[in-house]
Design an enzyme around this catalytic site. Structure first.
Site, PDB file in Angstrom:
ATOM      1  N   THR B 179       0.795  -1.266  -0.194  1.00 38.18           N
ATOM      2  CA  THR B 179      -0.008   0.038   0.119  1.00 38.18           C
ATOM      3  C   THR B 179       0.997   1.239   0.046  1.00 38.18           C
ATOM      4  OG1 THR B 179      -0.347  -0.077   2.386  1.00 38.18           O
ATOM      5  CG2 THR B 179      -1.948  -0.831   1.153  1.00 38.18           C
ATOM      6  N   ASP B 180       2.184   1.044   0.413  1.00 34.13           N
ATOM      7  CA  ASP B 180       2.705   2.440   0.648  1.00 34.13           C
ATOM      8  C   ASP B 180       2.769   3.146  -0.736  1.00 34.13           C
ATOM      9  OD1 ASP B 180       3.243   1.678   3.235  1.00 34.13           O
ATOM     10  OD2 ASP B 180       5.691   2.039   2.946  1.00 34.13           O
ATOM     11  N   LYS B 258      -2.700   7.507  -0.063  1.00 31.99           N
ATOM     12  CA  LYS B 258      -2.663   6.869   1.193  1.00 31.99           C
ATOM     13  C   LYS B 258      -2.580   7.923   2.318  1.00 31.99           C
ATOM     14  CE  LYS B 258      -0.468   3.269   3.789  1.00 31.99           C
ATOM     15  NZ  LYS B 258       0.527   2.150   3.949  1.00 31.99           N
TER      16      LYS B 258
END
Lengths: 620, 437
Positions: B179-180, B258
């Site tokens: 996800t980063d 994010k």
């Protein structure tokens, strides 16, 4: 009465007041609801790396869990929206302290594990738990009882509402540290069980870091009764009821061992049916509101035939330990709210006629056979009676091994089968905690005083009487008392301030923090007012939110010298010259009363008494 | 404690050939403990032996020279039973599942508790069988990397794999991703195609899949449903919409970012509505998805060197110059500012041929460099405004524009023109966060 054949073990879970185990939230309960989160849990892969498809299917049609939380008592860690913080070192110190007190051997490195629990009580689907020490022992009157293990674990979320499709929890309790201590199965009487629980509880409380109050300690009991079975009783909260649970369990097991005998004479497991059947038709026009409500909610009525069981299910009037109750427990484990059986029917609006029709539908004989009924969601009704059928089978063998839930009246009810060995995986988000020898040495050097040691010290060194010394030694405020004495207060004053005066002020609805009490006692020690004014001063300060100094002034108690007092006393005596002349020292009582009216709180009673006596003597 | 020679724990275990998984008995001064040897934790003391006891607990025991160990039995290999693929259901659409690393699906090794990513189709099917109810999944591992280690070169590899998959005739593509940096890759995949015949859905997990509360399985299943059941020709991100397991948001490439380190709903659409929402029963669109094309058509590449810097009080010229290569994106303050004294350095950089783009670290709203003197100076120095593009989006787009254009003027034009949903001349009322529905 020790009975070598009765074998009990205890598992004590005590909440700690150290802040939560894996985050920095306080350990308070809280009714506020700021957010509600809905989750599902999914079985993880088995050891084979595969998700059990049956279990998954069950989980998917299964329950939604909702969690209420407030930011005051929970954070993203409890919501499983943030990784856990490191293991709370203060809680670990408490556990290590108890390990040292019981001569247990601490781990050199404490590893946090994940114990899989998917009933929704943990948002993660597992409970974090860490083994801190092994071995050790406690002493009770039956002798030395060995300890098996001590662990630190997180408490579960608080259940608010449990439904067949939905369960609602609060996150305030989730993550409160629990120290868990398990004894070896070496307890052989109900009294020994109570004594061991008390001993362990006392040791944990001696650390000064145990939470107090209802629900902060929970005891699980393991009981094996000769000819019976091993049963685990979960969640005993009241220490004094522990022996009752042991006695009741012995009695319950005896009852079912005998029942197995009697059942085998009238019937056999082979006579039991394959499963329950749908008898909804019988109840189309029923007067039973329970059944009617279930049918109205698209439910069905299912019946389980129990050939040869007539009279063996028992009624409420006869005994607490009856098969009907056990069958209901199994039914409840599958979502039913209860079941009806023929030994207690007709009742609940179910008529003789309907009973006859069910017998007809089942092909059973009303004179010999029994049946039970569940009215609920079709799937639940069926599964519940299948569970009851399972229990009917074991009735022929005696007592099944199982986990039971402790009820408040000393009875228990079926909860679930005995757990297999726990599925535990390393909690990879929490680094292991190293226990180096220096840390243990520091803990060994500062072990807390046990209550009996404290009491002896209070009696011997501080010359308090036994009753007060005992009350202080077991009070949660013993530490405050020790501080007051260390700060120069007389022991008797410190004791009464902690045991009586503060509780009295607090009973009037005004909180007295430790700091305020210390300030007051210290002012008293310095002579700012007298002992008998302590309660008034505290009440004034607590009620008005004043500093002690200001409360003293507000009450007009401040500084009267002996000379000023003598003047006042002589004035009173002069005003009553006639009485003094007539009664001599007999006027003492009346004049003392007047003098105290003026001087109370400003000068000690003894001094006033002396001044009055002197003034009278001068005049006779 | 750490030395060059093997630790006392390693020596002790080696003396009886005991390896992780083996059952041993350790005798120390006063006590004896039995259990299975576990691998040491990264933070464990080197002189500690970690045993799994029969109770299930792991415990660390410090051992030294006088202690002894017996090996009782070897652990052997983990029981091997290859998981089977679910039966092929012909009528289901085929979806390519491209793995890039990350643990969206993983196995727990029971002897040691170690987590391995599920890579083969069979392993994936065993781990998340419900995803296979919506599509015939065609899994492929493109590369295995932490998402923080990805480079523009990885975007190209992934675009190749997406292109190949559509050429094989899949209906949609799901990319599992750490996800980063998933929002960078989403933008890259959007830019890498002129035409897409089906959805390209990026998905990740914020809770690892080795826990019952993981968001991995439901995120993946939602992504597979979007890829299999919708007619859309664009790249998007599917993740939890909130903290509950109830709804999953579909975010537009270039607009997703994010925004939280750990929450399930870490991905948010900024200055844009989420494209849609996935529920148990339906996929509902807030914004009409782009029509799929008949064929897959690539566009440009990512072979350019661009830097991304964050302005802050005290930033100096050296820092700007060190980050500037073929291009430079500055996440400026406010409406798109750098300290005014750096306008001169920006001027020199643009003269040297570096494309400098100004975005805003406010993330919400658009740049406007005509309001304040500093902004005007930067514009005069040749900086391009990124408008309402996120700094990360602007970075990916500038890499693509420089690699794709034949000359700097064309690159500048490619950067400024909307290529998808990543920028718009209008700013809606989406701040701070519009309810998705």
């Amino acid at each position: 009465m020790s009975d070598p054949d009765l074998v009990c073990g205890l598992e004590i879970h005590q909440q700690l007041d150290t802040g939560k185990l894996f985050c920095d939230c306080p350990t308070e309960l809280d009714e506020r609801e700021e957010v509600t989160i809905t989750r599902r849990l999914r079985p993880t892969q088995s050891e084979m790396g595969e998700v059990d498809r049956a279990a998954l299917a069950e989980a998917r049609k299964g329950r939604d869990f909702s969690y209420e939380a407030s930011s005051a008592t929970a954070c993203l860690v409890e919501a499983d929206e943030e990784p856990p913080h490191a293991l709370n070192q203060q809680a670990l110190d408490v556990a290590l302290t108890i390990a040292a007190m019981t001569d247990a051997r601490p781990a050199d490195e404490v590893h946090t594990m994940r114990k899989i629990v998917i009933d929704g009580s943990n948002t993660t689907g597992f409970q974090r738990t860490a083994l801190v020490a092994k071995g050790g022992s406690i002493e009770i009157s039956e002798g030395e009882i060995e300890l098996e293990a001590m662990a630190l674990e997180e408490d579960a979320a608080r259940i608010m509402q449990r439904g067949s499709r939905q369960a609602r929890y609060r996150l305030d309790r989730l993550g409160i540290p629990l120290v868990e201590i398990a004894t070896a199965p070496q307890l052989h009487s109900p009294e020994a069980v109570r004594e061991a629980a008390q001993r362990i509880g006392t040791m944990i409380r001696a650390t000064g870091q145990a939470k107090r109050g209802l629900g902060t300690i929970r005891q699980d009991l393991n009981i094996s009764v000769p000819e019976g079975a091993r049963v685990e009783i979960k969640g005993v909260q009241d220490l004094d009821l522990l022996p009752t649970y042991v006695e009741q369990e012995q009695q319950r097991q005896r009852t079912f061992v005998e029942l197995a005998d009697r059942l085998s004479k009238t019937t056999s497991p082979e006579a039991l049916p394959e499963g329950p059947v749908d008898v909804s038709d019988v109840f189309e026009h029923t007067d039973s509101s329970v059944v009617e409500d279930a049918l109205a909610a698209d439910g069905e009525v299912w019946a389980l035939a129990l050939p040869g069981f007539d009279g063996h299910l028992g009624t409420r009037e006869e005994t607490d330990h009856r098969l009907g109750r056990e069958l209901a427990g199994y039914a409840r484990s599958q979502g039913a709210s209860g079941l009806f059986h023929t030994d207690e029917l007709p009742a609940y609006g179910i008529t003789e006629h309907e009973i006859g029709q069910v017998h007809e539908a089942l092909g059973t004989d009303p004179d010999e056979d029994a049946f039970c009924l569940v009215a609920a969601d079709p799937d639940i009704a069926q599964r519940s009676l299948e569970a009851a059928l399972e229990r009917a089978h074991t009735a022929f063998e005696g007592v099944p091994e199982e986990t039971r839930e402790a009820l408040e009246n000393g009875l228990t009810r079926y909860l679930r089968p005995l757990p297999g060995s726990a599925r535990m995986y390393p909690e990879t988000d929490v680094p292991p905690a190293t226990i180096d020898p220096d840390r243990m040495a520091a803990i060994e050097a500062g072990l807390p005083e046990l209550p009996e040691e404290k009491q002896a010290r209070y009696q011997e060194e501080l010359e308090l009487n036994e009753e007060i010394a005992a009350a202080l030694a077991t009070s949660e405020h013993a530490g405050l008392f020790d501080d007051l004495v260390a700060e120069g207060a007389e022991a008797s004053v410190a004791a009464s301030s902690v045991l009586q005066i503060r509780p009295q002020v607090e009973d009037e609805g005004h909180e007295v923090p430790d700091e305020l009490l210390r300030e007051a006692v210290s002012a008293l020690t310095d002579g700012a007012f007298t002992k008998d004014a302590l309660e008034d001063v505290l009440l004034e300060a607590a009620r008005e939110g004043l500093a002690i100094e200001d409360a003293v002034e507000e009450l007009g108690l401040g500084g009267v010298s002996e000379d000023e007092a003598r003047e006042i006393v002589e004035g009173i005596v002069d005003d009553n010259a006639e009485m003094v002349e007539n009664q001599g020292m007999g006027a003492m009582g009346a004049l003392m009363g007047q003098a105290m009216g003026e001087l109370k709180g400003k000068l000690e009673g003894e001094t006033v008494n002396r001044l009055v006596r002197e003034a009278i003597q001068e005049r006779i | 404690m750490s030395t060059d020679q093997a630790s006392s724990a390693d020596q002790l275990l080696a003396s009886v050939d005991a390896e992780p998984g083996d059952r041993v008995r350790v005798h120390r001064d006063e006590d004896t403990l039995e259990g299975r040897v576990m691998p040491r934790h990264g933070f464990s003391d080197p002189d500690v032996v970690v045993l799994k006891l029969d109770s299930g607990y792991n415990i660390g025991l410090r051992v030294d020279e006088g202690d002894e160990v017996e090996r009782l039995e070897t652990g052997g290999e983990a029981p091997e039973q290859p998981p089977a693929m679910p039966d092929d259901v012909d009528e289901l659409p085929t979806v390519a599942l491209l793995g890039t690393g990350g643990t969206i699906a993983s196995f727990v090794e029971y002897r040691t508790g170690a987590v391995h990513p599920a890579t083969s189709p069979e392993e994936l099917a065993a781990a998340v069988p419900e995803a296979f109810e919506h599509a015939r999944l065609d899994p492929e591992v493109v590369f295995e990397a932490f998402s923080e280690d990805l480079t523009p070169d990885h975007w190209s590899q992934l675009a190749d794999a997406v292109e190949a998959a559509f050429e094989r005739g899949v209906e949609g593509v799901v990319v599992t991703h750490g996800t980063d940096t998933m929002h960078y890759t989403a933008m890259a995949l959007e830019l890498a195609f002129d035409e897409l015949p089906g959805p390209v859905v990026l998905v990740g997990a914020q809770r690892s899949s080795d826990r019952p509360s993981s968001d991995a399985a439901t995120n993946l299943t939602s992504a597979v449903r979007v890829a299999a059941e919708t007619d859309a020709g664009e790249a998007m991100v599917v993740m939890h919409e909130g903290m509950s397991d109830e709804t999953w948001a579909i975010h537009a490439a270039g607009r997703a970012r994010k925004m939280h380190t750990s929450r399930r709903d870490a991905f948010q659409s900024l200055d844009h509505r989420p494209l849609g929402v996935v529920t148990d029963d339906a996929i509902e669109w807030n914004v009409e998805p782009r029509e799929p094309a008949d064929r897959v058509q690539r566009s440009g590449s990512f072979d350019a060197d661009v830097g991304l810097v964050h302005s802050y009080p005290g930033i100096d010229a050296d820092e700007i110059r060190a980050a500037a290569r073929d291009g430079l994106v500055v996440a400026g303050t406010g409406l798109g500012h750098l300290p005014s004294h750096l306008a001169e350095d920006v001027d020199e950089l643009t003269d040297e041929g570096t494309l400098v783009a100004m975005a805003s670290q406010c993330l919400n709203g658009r740049t406007n460099m005509h309001v304040y003197e500093t902004g005007r100076q930067l514009v005069e120095a040749g900086a391009i405004e990124a408008g309402d593009m996120l700094p990360e989006t602007a970075y990916v787009k500038l890499v693509w524009a420089l690699a794709t254009a034949d000359d700097p003027d064309e690159a500048r034009e490619l950067f400024r023109q909307p290529q998808g949903r990543e920028q718009s001349p209008r700013t809606g009322f989406y701040y701070p966060r519009e309810e998705a529905r």
